[in-house]
Design an enzyme around this catalytic site. Structure first.
Site: not given
Ligand SMILES: [Zn+2]
Length: 419
Positions: A223, A379
């Site tokens: 993400d 991430h």
């Molecule tokens: Zn996010």
């Protein structure tokens, strides 16, 4: 009488012989000069960036009768070469002795024959749908001598996104020495095909089909990128022939990586353009406006829309409490619009609990090993988290796991909605 003139004649002749002798002697003694020669070439051409080494020149005294004949003389040089500046430079070498002087010169040219590098941002081939605005992803141009030439790039060609067809754009740039570079891009505007609306009675068509994948399937998801570590992550995934899913936000110039993601078999999902909770969760309209902004970038970069989605904070987030009930409404609204949204069932902890690569690897491996199917949250804007991926892939592949990209039939790993 006779005797006297005889005498005068002899004196005159002697004087002539003496003068001639002196004159000849003077000529012989005075017959000398300085001979000079260059060490190295008379004309030297250097490419900008090369180093100039002055090899100098030599001088010697030449003359049969001169006492110092053959002696090497001291040479002095005048003129300098500025390697940092293109141009023609002359260096003059000279040597002297009393009543004699000589000089010789050399020409040094500093030239730039290297062409600038012209790189396109985004893909060389972009596909749009009729009516969709074309925004050129841009380019960069760099020259070894002139530096950044991006502003000098000329673009030829135009895209009429209202008319389906293939458009060619050409880009060119010249450096100050006239070396030129070119690049080209093709933009295909596809005819708009009206597709059946996904909205209607039920929760939405896409929610109905979930194809249960084979055992030991892992969906790595990343993400908040793309960012500075994403290219490296793509290299690692490629090395292990593993596929993943990127839930992207609008990261400016990094968006040019989306084309590569798609080409290499990864899935691209929408995570809103701004990732700004206050903004996106203020209303459904605001949410979809933000999603559409991201969608148009995705289309420009990859040629197709994405229907995969992940809510910032996940569907179970409580950051949206300021707008009560928004998540309950959005999970239906996105499904009705044909999107499939995903949460996760394995968290790497890279959003807060840890900043250590080994801890991320441990969290993910522990999470995966207990599950038949895993949707892992990481991430790719965090270098320490990206650094854990190779270890995760090595462990996973050694233990029989397959790493796949999400699609419209993949398990969604939904959390419960809290708002
Ligand atoms: Zn996010």
């Amino acid at each position: 009488m006779m005797k006297k003139s005889w005498k005068i004649l002899i004196i005159a002749a002697a004087a002539v012989v003496l003068l001639a002798g002196l004159f000849a002697g003077f000529l012989l003694l005075n017959d000398y000069h300085i001979e000079m020669a260059l060490n190295g070439e008379k004309e030297i051409t250097l490419e900008y960036g090369d180093t100039f080494t002055d090899e100098g020149a030599k001088a010697a005294l030449v003359g049969k009768w001169h006492l110092k004949k053959g002696k090497a003389l001291e040479v002095s040089a005048e003129g300098a070469v500025d390697e940092k500046k293109l141009g023609e430079y002359t260096i003059t070498y000279s040597a002297k002795v009393p009543r004699r002087k000589a000089e010789i010169s050399r020409v040094v040219k500093i030239v730039d024959t290297k062409k600038p590098s012209l790189k396109l941002k985004g893909e060389e081939k972009i596909t749009l749908t009729e009516g969709q605005e074309y925004k050129d992803p841009g380019f960069t141009a760099e020259d070894n001598y002139d530096g950044d030439l991006s502003k000098e790039v000329k673009t030829e060609g135009k895209v009429d996104s209202k008319t389906p067809g293939t458009y060619k754009l050409s880009y060119s740039v010249k450096d100050s020495s006239g070396n030129s570079a070119t690049a080209a891009r093709e933009v295909v505007v596809k005819k708009k095909v009206s597709r059946p609306a996904a909205s209607g009675g039920s929760a939405g068509v896409t929610d109905k089909v979930t194809v249960i994948p084979g055992e030991k399937t892992v969906y790595l998801t990343f993400d908040d990128g793309p960012g500075p570590y994403t290219a490296k992550l793509l290299d690692i995934l490629k090395k292990y022939n593993a596929k993943a899913t990127f839930f992207v936000i609008d990261k400016g110039s990094y968006m040019s990586l989306l084309g590569r993601m798609k080409n290499e078999g990864h899935a691209i999902g929408l995570h809103t353009a701004s990732h700004n909770y206050r903004k996106i969760y203020s209303s459904e309209e605001a949410f979809f406006k933000d999603i559409e902004a991201l969608q148009s970038i995705v289309v420009a970069q990859t040629g197709s829309r994405s229907t995969l989605l992940r809510f910032p904070g996940g569907s179970s987030n409580t950051v949206s409490y300021f707008n009560r009930g928004i998540m309950s409404r959005l999970v239906h609204a996105v499904t009705d619009k044909g999107y499939r949204y995903f949460d996760w069932n394995v968290s790497s902890g890279d959003a807060g609990e840890t900043t250590s690569t080994s801890q991320v690897a441990r969290n993910v491996i522990n999470g995966i090993s207990g599950k038949r199917v895993s949707v892992v949250l990481q991430h790719d804007i965090k270098g320490f988290s990206v650094n854990a991926v190779e270890q995760i892939l090595q462990w996973g592949q050694a233990n029989g796991y397959t790493f796949k990209a999400l699609d419209m039939t993949s398990p969604t790993a939904h959390h419960g909605v809290n708002n």
